[in-house]
Motif scaffolding. Structure first.
Motif, short mmCIF file in Angstrom:
data_model
loop_
_atom_site.label_atom_id
_atom_site.label_comp_id
_atom_site.label_asym_id
_atom_site.label_seq_id
_atom_site.Cartn_x
_atom_site.Cartn_y
_atom_site.Cartn_z
N THR A 202 0.89 -1.74 0.63
CA THR A 202 -0.15 0.02 0.19
C THR A 202 0.82 1.38 0.27
N LEU A 203 1.79 1.56 0.80
CA LEU A 203 2.98 2.32 0.88
C LEU A 203 3.49 2.56 -0.63
N LEU A 204 3.76 1.86 -0.99
CA LEU A 204 4.55 1.95 -2.66
C LEU A 204 4.14 2.67 -3.32
N ARG A 205 2.05 1.93 -3.78
CA ARG A 205 1.72 2.19 -4.74
C ARG A 205 0.64 3.51 -4.02
N GLU A 206 0.69 3.71 -2.89
CA GLU A 206 -0.03 5.13 -2.40
C GLU A 206 1.71 6.23 -2.93
N LEU A 207 2.52 5.93 -3.01
CA LEU A 207 3.75 6.71 -3.76
C LEU A 207 3.62 7.18 -4.55
N GLY A 208 3.81 5.84 -5.36
CA GLY A 208 4.00 5.91 -6.80
C GLY A 208 5.00 4.49 -7.29
N THR A 209 4.80 3.44 -7.58
CA THR A 209 6.06 2.42 -7.48
C THR A 209 6.78 2.82 -8.96
N ASP A 210 6.66 3.79 -9.71
CA ASP A 210 7.65 4.17 -10.34
C ASP A 210 8.47 5.15 -10.25
N ARG A 211 8.28 5.47 -8.74
CA ARG A 211 9.33 6.32 -7.86
C ARG A 211 10.29 5.70 -7.23
N PHE A 212 9.74 3.93 -7.54
CA PHE A 212 10.84 3.15 -6.57
C PHE A 212 11.80 2.31 -7.64
N ASP A 213 13.54 1.98 -6.94
CA ASP A 213 13.92 1.17 -8.49
C ASP A 213 14.31 -0.07 -7.06
N GLU A 214 14.16 -0.29 -5.61
CA GLU A 214 13.82 -1.39 -4.93
C GLU A 214 12.96 -1.61 -3.91
N ASN A 215 12.99 -2.93 -3.79
CA ASN A 215 12.08 -2.99 -1.88
C ASN A 215 12.40 -4.04 -1.38
N ILE A 216 12.89 -2.99 -0.72
CA ILE A 216 14.05 -3.89 0.57
C ILE A 216 13.25 -4.68 1.52
N PHE A 217 13.39 -5.46 1.68
CA PHE A 217 13.12 -6.49 3.33
C PHE A 217 13.99 -6.46 4.83
N ALA A 218 14.55 -5.38 5.67
CA ALA A 218 15.43 -6.22 5.71
C ALA A 218 14.97 -6.65 7.69
N THR A 219 15.70 -7.40 8.80
CA THR A 219 15.28 -7.35 9.79
C THR A 219 16.51 -6.83 11.08
N LEU A 220 17.40 -6.74 10.09
CA LEU A 220 19.09 -6.62 11.16
C LEU A 220 19.39 -4.72 10.35
N LYS A 221 19.85 -4.43 12.05
CA LYS A 221 20.39 -2.85 11.37
C LYS A 221 21.68 -3.04 10.86
#
Length: 428
Positions: A202-221
């Motif tokens: 939802t976050l990516l869709r409302e801000l515009g997916t075409d503006r993002f090169d990657e969508n990263i999921f992280a669990t560690l700092k």
């Protein structure tokens, strides 16, 4: 005594005795219907079918009072479940990804628009508050992307999840400028993990997916440091791991490409029909096999790296029972064997072509040898002048022996036994 009827029998609904019951001029139904006794003198016969008026009377008689209603047991309220964003066709949107129903606030949309138009800003930190996505921190552009990652260290904890938007690519790169990071530490609460995981789309869709090169999921700092991004980029540069089926298909395509373009452009000194070039030693051994008194077995192998067909072994005075020991049991081979033997007092020496392909050979070897078998036979017959009497194939050399070859060249004739008709018995 017989009572004469003064009422219409069609209005009788039911009774418990032979006499009808009158009250206020209306015939009422009793609890148990009873048949009218048949009396020839009474003029009353068997009960007739109910008329419409009697049916209505019965319905009114059996109707529940208006004060009595049927009570339905109370139903428990429906449990809250995940909300699916439905597409116009009725199916869940985004490939049926579960959504949380949380939307971006106007404050976040304004902050992101400012980030897009302000190169001096590096990124945003976003949180979920009051069922909406809100910005919590603005990161300034203090240098390069890797050096600005140090700003995240004091802002992230090991218990709270965050959304992070960072400006990484320049406009000159031709790539979307931002990367979206969903930071969900292992120690975060379960509800928070589910909310952040189900809201990232939802976050990516409302801000515009075409503006993002990657969508990263992280669990560690540590994944959001300069070293962590180096590992991430190195992992992304590697080709995706192949399944066993994909790996075999890749090898087959490589073999087909090698056969079609590897040496086809180079003219072989043996034959244009053969993809790989035949070595001079192998050609000499084949040409001299028919008339030679020094050798009666020629074994050829394919050098896949050099793309050539080489002479593997040259043997003399080989008996058919020696084939399992002389032919390779680990790699495929093309073997030309002069089968010297005696049959019915005559000496015979036919040439046999043996193709062996062990089960332990890799897929590339099997494909190369199988596709070259026909060309090898044509070269042996047309270029070397051999007359091949038999062509045999087997997985292991141990399948070839004297008995097998004798059966191939001189099969035993089956004696047909005719049915002997019994003689007709004579007269007694």
């Amino acid at each position: 005594m017989i009572m004469k009827n003064n009422f219409d029998r069609s209005e009788v609904v039911g009774r418990t005795s032979s006499r009808p019951s009158f009250r206020d001029g209306v015939t009422h139904a009793r609890s148990i219907p009873a048949k009218m006794p048949h009396n020839a003198n009474s003029g009353l016969g068997r009960a007739r079918p109910y008329s419409k008026s009697s049916s209505l009377a019965r319905q009114q008689a059996l109707k529940l009072p208006s004060s009595i209603t049927r009570q339905q047991p109370p139903q428990p309220p429906p449990e809250p479940g995940p909300v699916f964003l439905q597409s116009s066709a009725g199916a869940p949107a985004d490939s049926e990804i579960m959504q949380s129903g949380i939307t971006a606030s106007q404050e976040l949309l304004d902050a992101f628009n400012t980030l897009v138009s302000t190169p001096s800003q590096r990124g945003l930190l976003i949180d979920i508050a009051s069922e909406t996505l809100v910005p919590t921190q603005v990161l300034n552009n203090q240098g390069s992307f890797t050096s600005d990652l140090q700003q995240l260290e004091p802002l992230l904890t090991t218990t709270d999840a965050k959304y992070i938007i960072l400006r990484r690519n320049d406009e000159s790169s031709g790539k979307p400028p931002f990367v979206a990071i969903t930071y969900v530490p292992d120690a975060a609460k379960v509800r928070q993990k589910m909310l952040f995981a189900s809201t990232r789309t939802t976050l990516l869709r409302e801000l515009g997916t075409d503006r993002f090169d990657e969508n990263i999921f992280a669990t560690l700092k540590s994944e959001l440091t300069e070293e962590g991004f180096k590992k991430h980029d190195a992992h992304g540069a590697k080709p995706a791991p192949l399944t066993e089926e994909e790996r075999l298909l890749k090898e087959v395509r490589e073999v087909e490409a090698a056969l079609s373009t590897g040496t086809a452009s180079r003219k072989s000194h043996v034959s244009s029909s053969l993809g790989f070039s035949l070595s001079p030693e192998a050609m000499f051994a084949l040409k001299s096999l028919d008339t030679s008194t020094t050798h009666n077995l020629v074994q050829l192998s394919i050098d896949i790296q050099k793309e050539t067909i080489e002479l593997a072994t040259l043997e003399a005075n080989v008996d058919a029972n020696d084939l399992p020991k002389l032919v390779s049991s680990e790699e495929p081979r093309f073997t030309f064997f002069v089968f010297n033997h005696e049959f019915e007092g005559k000496h015979e020496s036919p040439i046999v072509f043996l193709y062996t392909c062990p089960t332990g050979a890799n897929i590339k070897q099997r494909m190369v040898y199988a596709s070259s078998k026909g060309a090898i036979i044509r070269v042996a017959e047309k270029e070397a002048g051999l007359v091949i009497a038999k062509r045999l194939e087997a997985a292991q050399p141990s399948d070839f022996n004297q008995d097998l070859l004798m059966e191939e060249f001189h099969p035993k004739k089956e004696e047909k036994t005719t049915f002997a008709r019994p003689k007709r018995p004579g007269r007694r």
